[in-house]
Design an enzyme around this catalytic site. Structure first.
Site, PDB file in Angstrom:
ATOM      1  N   SER A   1       0.811  -1.226   0.000  1.00 29.55           N
ATOM      2  CA  SER A   1       0.000   0.000   0.000  1.00 29.55           C
ATOM      3  C   SER A   1       0.846   1.279   0.000  1.00 29.55           C
ATOM      4  O   SER A   1       0.350   2.358  -0.362  1.00 29.55           O
ATOM      5  CB  SER A   1      -0.893   0.029   1.248  1.00 29.55           C
ATOM      6  OG  SER A   1      -1.584  -1.173   1.403  1.00 29.55           O
TER       7      SER A   1
ATOM      8  N   CYS B   1     -11.699  -9.759  19.991  1.00 30.22           N
ATOM      9  CA  CYS B   1     -13.090  -9.317  19.782  1.00 30.22           C
ATOM     10  C   CYS B   1     -14.121 -10.181  20.526  1.00 30.22           C
ATOM     11  O   CYS B   1     -15.071  -9.651  21.111  1.00 30.22           O
ATOM     12  CB  CYS B   1     -13.401  -9.283  18.289  1.00 30.22           C
ATOM     13  SG  CYS B   1     -12.705 -10.647  17.358  1.00 30.22           S
TER      14      CYS B   1
ATOM     15  N   GLN C   1     -18.986 -16.616  15.098  1.00 30.21           N
ATOM     16  CA  GLN C   1     -18.261 -15.391  14.791  1.00 30.21           C
ATOM     17  C   GLN C   1     -18.382 -14.985  13.317  1.00 30.21           C
ATOM     18  O   GLN C   1     -18.334 -15.819  12.419  1.00 30.21           O
ATOM     19  CB  GLN C   1     -16.780 -15.567  15.168  1.00 30.21           C
ATOM     20  CG  GLN C   1     -16.613 -15.842  16.652  1.00 30.21           C
ATOM     21  CD  GLN C   1     -15.170 -15.882  17.110  1.00 30.21           C
ATOM     22  OE1 GLN C   1     -14.862 -16.605  18.053  1.00 30.21           O
ATOM     23  NE2 GLN C   1     -14.285 -15.128  16.492  1.00 30.21           N
TER      24      GLN C   1
ATOM     25  N   SER D   1     -16.267 -10.857   9.044  1.00 34.56           N
ATOM     26  CA  SER D   1     -15.382  -9.683   9.116  1.00 34.56           C
ATOM     27  C   SER D   1     -14.313  -9.852  10.189  1.00 34.56           C
ATOM     28  O   SER D   1     -13.297  -9.149  10.166  1.00 34.56           O
ATOM     29  CB  SER D   1     -16.188  -8.408   9.371  1.00 34.56           C
ATOM     30  OG  SER D   1     -16.916  -8.525  10.581  1.00 34.56           O
ATOM     31  N   GLY D   2     -14.500 -10.788  11.092  1.00 35.93           N
ATOM     32  CA  GLY D   2     -13.498 -11.047  12.123  1.00 35.93           C
ATOM     33  C   GLY D   2     -12.226 -11.666  11.580  1.00 35.93           C
ATOM     34  O   GLY D   2     -11.196 -11.693  12.255  1.00 35.93           O
TER      35      GLY D   2
ATOM     36  N   LYS E   1      -7.204 -17.447  23.528  1.00 35.17           N
ATOM     37  CA  LYS E   1      -7.271 -16.011  23.853  1.00 35.17           C
ATOM     38  C   LYS E   1      -8.444 -15.745  24.780  1.00 35.17           C
ATOM     39  O   LYS E   1      -8.322 -15.025  25.780  1.00 35.17           O
ATOM     40  CB  LYS E   1      -7.445 -15.179  22.569  1.00 35.17           C
ATOM     41  CG  LYS E   1      -6.193 -15.080  21.718  1.00 35.17           C
ATOM     42  CD  LYS E   1      -6.480 -14.225  20.493  1.00 35.17           C
ATOM     43  CE  LYS E   1      -5.695 -14.697  19.294  1.00 35.17           C
ATOM     44  NZ  LYS E   1      -6.179 -14.187  18.033  1.00 35.17           N
TER      45      LYS E   1
ATOM     46  N   ARG F   1     -16.801 -20.101  13.073  1.00 36.18           N
ATOM     47  CA  ARG F   1     -17.021 -19.002  12.113  1.00 36.18           C
ATOM     48  C   ARG F   1     -18.279 -19.308  11.319  1.00 36.18           C
ATOM     49  O   ARG F   1     -18.447 -20.452  10.856  1.00 36.18           O
ATOM     50  CB  ARG F   1     -15.815 -18.912  11.161  1.00 36.18           C
ATOM     51  CG  ARG F   1     -15.875 -17.768  10.162  1.00 36.18           C
ATOM     52  CD  ARG F   1     -15.378 -16.458  10.682  1.00 36.18           C
ATOM     53  NE  ARG F   1     -13.985 -16.493  11.078  1.00 36.18           N
ATOM     54  CZ  ARG F   1     -13.450 -15.621  11.948  1.00 36.18           C
ATOM     55  NH1 ARG F   1     -14.186 -14.674  12.470  1.00 36.18           N
ATOM     56  NH2 ARG F   1     -12.178 -15.711  12.281  1.00 36.18           N
TER      57      ARG F   1
ATOM     58  N   HIS G   1     -20.290 -10.882  16.579  1.00 34.53           N
ATOM     59  CA  HIS G   1     -19.992 -12.179  17.180  1.00 34.53           C
ATOM     60  C   HIS G   1     -21.087 -12.499  18.208  1.00 34.53           C
ATOM     61  O   HIS G   1     -21.332 -11.725  19.145  1.00 34.53           O
ATOM     62  CB  HIS G   1     -18.632 -12.154  17.884  1.00 34.53           C
ATOM     63  CG  HIS G   1     -17.457 -12.059  16.948  1.00 34.53           C
ATOM     64  ND1 HIS G   1     -17.577 -12.128  15.563  1.00 34.53           N
ATOM     65  CD2 HIS G   1     -16.120 -11.918  17.194  1.00 34.53           C
ATOM     66  CE1 HIS G   1     -16.370 -12.031  15.017  1.00 34.53           C
ATOM     67  NE2 HIS G   1     -15.472 -11.897  15.979  1.00 34.53           N
TER      68      HIS G   1
ATOM     69  N   THR H   1     -15.859  -5.524  14.869  1.00 33.41           N
ATOM     70  CA  THR H   1     -14.848  -4.536  14.455  1.00 33.41           C
ATOM     71  C   THR H   1     -15.060  -3.170  15.123  1.00 33.41           C
ATOM     72  O   THR H   1     -14.205  -2.297  15.032  1.00 33.41           O
ATOM     73  CB  THR H   1     -14.783  -4.352  12.910  1.00 33.41           C
ATOM     74  OG1 THR H   1     -16.055  -3.898  12.442  1.00 33.41           O
ATOM     75  CG2 THR H   1     -14.385  -5.631  12.213  1.00 33.41           C
TER      76      THR H   1
HETATM   77  P1  NAP Z   1      -6.652  -7.258   7.824  1.00 30.40           P
HETATM   78  O1  NAP Z   1      -7.942  -6.817   7.205  1.00 30.40           O
HETATM   79  O2  NAP Z   1      -5.972  -8.438   7.257  1.00 30.40           O
HETATM   80  O3  NAP Z   1      -5.632  -6.004   7.850  1.00 30.40           O
HETATM   81  C1  NAP Z   1      -4.277  -6.143   8.219  1.00 30.40           C
HETATM   82  C2  NAP Z   1      -3.546  -4.814   8.099  1.00 30.40           C
HETATM   83  O4  NAP Z   1      -2.165  -5.052   8.417  1.00 30.40           O
HETATM   84  C3  NAP Z   1      -3.582  -4.200   6.690  1.00 30.40           C
HETATM   85  O5  NAP Z   1      -3.689  -2.803   6.783  1.00 30.40           O
HETATM   86  C4  NAP Z   1      -2.215  -4.575   6.126  1.00 30.40           C
HETATM   87  O6  NAP Z   1      -1.733  -3.646   5.151  1.00 30.40           O
HETATM   88  C5  NAP Z   1      -1.353  -4.473   7.378  1.00 30.40           C
HETATM   89  N1  NAP Z   1      -0.108  -5.232   7.195  1.00 30.40           N
HETATM   90  C6  NAP Z   1       0.044  -6.541   6.858  1.00 30.40           C
HETATM   91  N2  NAP Z   1       1.369  -6.849   6.736  1.00 30.40           N
HETATM   92  C7  NAP Z   1       2.058  -5.704   7.018  1.00 30.40           C
HETATM   93  C8  NAP Z   1       3.436  -5.374   7.049  1.00 30.40           C
HETATM   94  N3  NAP Z   1       4.406  -6.260   6.772  1.00 30.40           N
HETATM   95  N4  NAP Z   1       3.782  -4.103   7.376  1.00 30.40           N
HETATM   96  C9  NAP Z   1       2.831  -3.174   7.654  1.00 30.40           C
HETATM   97  N5  NAP Z   1       1.506  -3.435   7.613  1.00 30.40           N
HETATM   98  C10 NAP Z   1       1.115  -4.686   7.313  1.00 30.40           C
HETATM   99  O7  NAP Z   1      -6.871  -7.603   9.385  1.00 30.40           O
HETATM  100  P2  NAP Z   1      -7.951  -7.008  10.427  1.00 30.40           P
HETATM  101  O8  NAP Z   1      -9.138  -7.894  10.507  1.00 30.40           O
HETATM  102  O9  NAP Z   1      -8.139  -5.556  10.149  1.00 30.40           O
HETATM  103  O10 NAP Z   1      -7.189  -7.212  11.813  1.00 30.40           O
HETATM  104  C11 NAP Z   1      -6.118  -6.386  12.200  1.00 30.40           C
HETATM  105  C12 NAP Z   1      -5.643  -6.740  13.598  1.00 30.40           C
HETATM  106  O11 NAP Z   1      -6.719  -6.556  14.514  1.00 30.40           O
HETATM  107  C13 NAP Z   1      -5.226  -8.207  13.732  1.00 30.40           C
HETATM  108  O12 NAP Z   1      -4.161  -8.294  14.627  1.00 30.40           O
HETATM  109  C14 NAP Z   1      -6.480  -8.871  14.274  1.00 30.40           C
HETATM  110  O13 NAP Z   1      -6.193 -10.056  14.976  1.00 30.40           O
HETATM  111  C15 NAP Z   1      -7.019  -7.788  15.176  1.00 30.40           C
HETATM  112  N6  NAP Z   1      -8.467  -7.812  15.400  1.00 30.40           N
HETATM  113  C16 NAP Z   1      -9.345  -7.966  14.372  1.00 30.40           C
HETATM  114  C17 NAP Z   1     -10.712  -7.961  14.628  1.00 30.40           C
HETATM  115  C18 NAP Z   1     -11.750  -8.139  13.557  1.00 30.40           C
HETATM  116  O14 NAP Z   1     -12.927  -8.302  13.918  1.00 30.40           O
HETATM  117  N7  NAP Z   1     -11.409  -8.109  12.274  1.00 30.40           N
HETATM  118  C19 NAP Z   1     -11.156  -7.755  15.925  1.00 30.40           C
HETATM  119  C20 NAP Z   1     -10.236  -7.580  16.954  1.00 30.40           C
HETATM  120  C21 NAP Z   1      -8.897  -7.595  16.671  1.00 30.40           C
HETATM  121  P3  NAP Z   1      -1.856  -3.933   3.549  1.00 30.40           P
HETATM  122  O15 NAP Z   1      -3.316  -3.717   3.196  1.00 30.40           O
HETATM  123  O16 NAP Z   1      -0.961  -2.918   2.983  1.00 30.40           O
HETATM  124  O17 NAP Z   1      -1.419  -5.349   3.307  1.00 30.40           O
END
Ligand code: NAP
Length: 347
Positions: free
Chosen positions: A40, A148, A174, A177-178, A203, A233, A240, A326
Site C-alpha cells: 500500500s 473481539c 463469529q 469480518s473477524g 485467547k 465461524r 460475534h 470490528t
Molecule cells: P486485515 O484486514 O488483514 O488487515 C491487516 C492490516 O495489516 C492491513 O492494513 C495490512 O496492510 C497491514 N499489514 C500486513 N502486513 C504488514 C506489514 N508487513 N507491514 C505493515 N503493515 C502490514 O486484518 P484485520 O481484521 O483488520 O485485523 C487487524 C488486527 O486486529 C489483527 O491483529 C487482528 O487479529 C485484530 N483484530 C481484528 C478484529 C476483527 O474483527 N477483524 C477484531 C479484533 C482484533 P496492507 O493492506 O498494505 O497489506
C-alpha cells in the site's frame, strides 16, 4: 480538546477502515497519518484500501498517502490494526520511539506490564503503563484492547462478578469480518459453519481472567473464573454471537442478573466520553433476541446485547451475548481506551 492528531497502523485492513469511519467526526481526534505494508505504501488511501464499509472515508483521509509502517513522521498517538504477524516488531519500534500505541493485536496483550483494557470493566489497569515505562525504558507506551470475542464475553461477565462467578462455558458464532479482508473464501463459508479459529479459544480463556482480575501492587491478579471456549465461524457479516453458560458460588435470582446487566455502568459513562454508549449492556426480553442482523449496530456498535437468560441444567444459568466485532470488539474499543487515557492524563 479538538485537534489531537492520530495515526493508524494497518489503516487499509478491516479494523483500520473501521478506525477511519469511527474517527470521521470525532470531537477530539483527527487522522493525519496512515501506515500499512509495502503493498500500500506510496499510494493515496483511496487507491490502497479495498473499502468495505457503507459510509465513504472522509476526503482528507482518502487523499492521504499511505506510508511505511515505521516511526518518524507519525503523530504521538497511533492506533494499530496491524496483522499480528508483524505487529510485535512494528508496535515495539513505535513505543521505543516515543509513540503511544493503542493496539488491537494479540502480541502484547498478556505481557504483565501491558494494560489489557475494556474501559467500563478495568480502566484502572491503565496504571500499568507506569510500570511498563520504568521497566522497558521505552519513551512511549503500548496499551491493548482484548480479542473481539473476549470483549463481548468479558463485558457480559463483568456485572456477574458480584455473584461469585466460578465457571463459564461458551460457544461463539463469529462473523466473517473477524477474519480480516478478504478473509475466509466464500466457497468455505457459504452454507457452512467452520468449527475452528486458530488461537481464538486460548485467547478467550486467558484474556478474560486478566481483564476481570484486580490490579494490586502494580500487577494484575487474574480472576479465579475457569473459562472453556469453543469458537466457530459462520456466514454473518458483522457481529460475534456467544452462547454462554455460567456457574456461581451462590446462584442469584434471574431478576438480579438482568438488573446487573442493565444497570452496569463504568468510567466512560461517568466521564461522558464521546464513544461511550449510554448503557454498555442491554438485556433484550424478546425470546428470539439478540440477533446480529437486528442488534449489532445498537448505539453505534458499542453496546453488548444480551438475551435469553434461562436456567442451565449443567451450570446455573445460560444466555446469549452479541457484540460488533470490528467496533466494540476492535476499533471502537481502542478509541474508547484512548479517550479514557486522554481524560486520565495518560496521553
Ligand atoms: P486485515 O484486514 O488483514 O488487515 C491487516 C492490516 O495489516 C492491513 O492494513 C495490512 O496492510 C497491514 N499489514 C500486513 N502486513 C504488514 C506489514 N508487513 N507491514 C505493515 N503493515 C502490514 O486484518 P484485520 O481484521 O483488520 O485485523 C487487524 C488486527 O486486529 C489483527 O491483529 C487482528 O487479529 C485484530 N483484530 C481484528 C478484529 C476483527 O474483527 N477483524 C477484531 C479484533 C482484533 P496492507 O493492506 O498494505 O497489506
Amino acid at each position: 480538546m479538538k485537534g489531537i492528531e492520530v495515526g493508524i497502523l494497518g489503516a487499509t485492513g478491516m479494523v483500520g477502515q473501521q478506525f477511519i469511519a469511527l474517527l470521521a467526526n470525532h470531537p477530539w481526534f483527527t487522522v493525519t497519518w496512515l501506515g500499512a505494508s509495502q503493498r500500500s505504501e506510496g499510494k493515496a488511501y483511496r487507491d490502497a484500501a479495498a473499502w468495505r464499509l457503507p459510509a465513504r472515508p472522509p476526503d482528507h483521509v482518502s487523499k492521504l498517502i499511505v506510508e511505511q509502517a515505521s516511526p518518524g513522521r507519525a503523530p504521538k498517538l497511533v492506533f494499530s490494526g496491524l496483522d499480528a504477524s508483524v505487529a510485535g516488531d512494528i508496535e515495539r519500534a513505535f513505543a521505543e520511539a516515543g509513540h503511544v500505541v493503542v493496539s488491537n493485536s494479540r502480541n502484547y496483550r498478556m505481557e504483565p506490564d501491558v494494560p489489557l483494557v475494556i474501559p467500563e470493566v478495568n480502566g484502572d489497569h491503565l496504571a500499568l503503563v507506569n510500570t511498563q515505562a520504568a521497566g522497558r525504558g521505552w519513551k512511549g507506551r503500548i496499551v491493548t484492547n482484548p480479542n473481539c470475542s473476549t470483549i463481548v464475553l468479558s463485558m457480559a461477565l463483568a456485572p456477574l462478578r458480584q455473584f461469585g462467578l466460578k465457571t463459564v462455558m461458551l460457544t461463539t458464532l463469529q462473523a466473517v469480518s473477524g477474519a480480516g479482508y478478504p478473509g475466509v473464501p466464500s466457497w468455505d463459508i457459504l452454507g457452512n459453519v467452520i468449527p475452528f479459529i486458530d488461537g481464538e479459544e486460548e485467547k478467550i480463556q486467558t484474556e478474560t481472567k486478566k481483564i476481570l482480575g484486580c490490579l494490586t501492587s502494580g500487577r494484575v491478579e487474574p480472576h479465579q473464573v475457569t473459562v472453556s471456549a469453543t469458537t466457530t465461524r459462520v456466514a454473518v457479516h458483522d457481529g460475534h454471537t456467544e452462547s454462554v453458560s455460567v456457574g456461581f458460588d451462590k446462584s442469584p435470582e434471574p431478576d438480579a442478573i438482568i438488573d446487573a446487566f442493565n444497570s452496569f455502568r463504568g468510567r466512560p459513562q461517568e466521564l461522558g466520553l464521546p464513544s461511550a454508549p449510554p448503557q454498555p449492556i442491554v438485556y433484550l426480553a424478546d425470546r428470539n433476541r439478540p440477533q446480529p442482523a437486528l442488534d449489532v449496530n445498537r448505539d453505534g456498535g458499542m453496546t453488548v446485547s444480551v438475551g435469553r437468560l434461562r436456567p442451565c441444567p449443567v451450570l446455573d444459568y445460560k444466555f446469549i451475548a452479541l457484540g460488533h466485532n470490528t467496533i466494540r470488539g476492535a476499533a471502537g474499543a481502542a478509541i474508547l481506551n484512548a479517550e479514557l487515557m486522554e481524560r486520565e492524563g495518560l496521553l
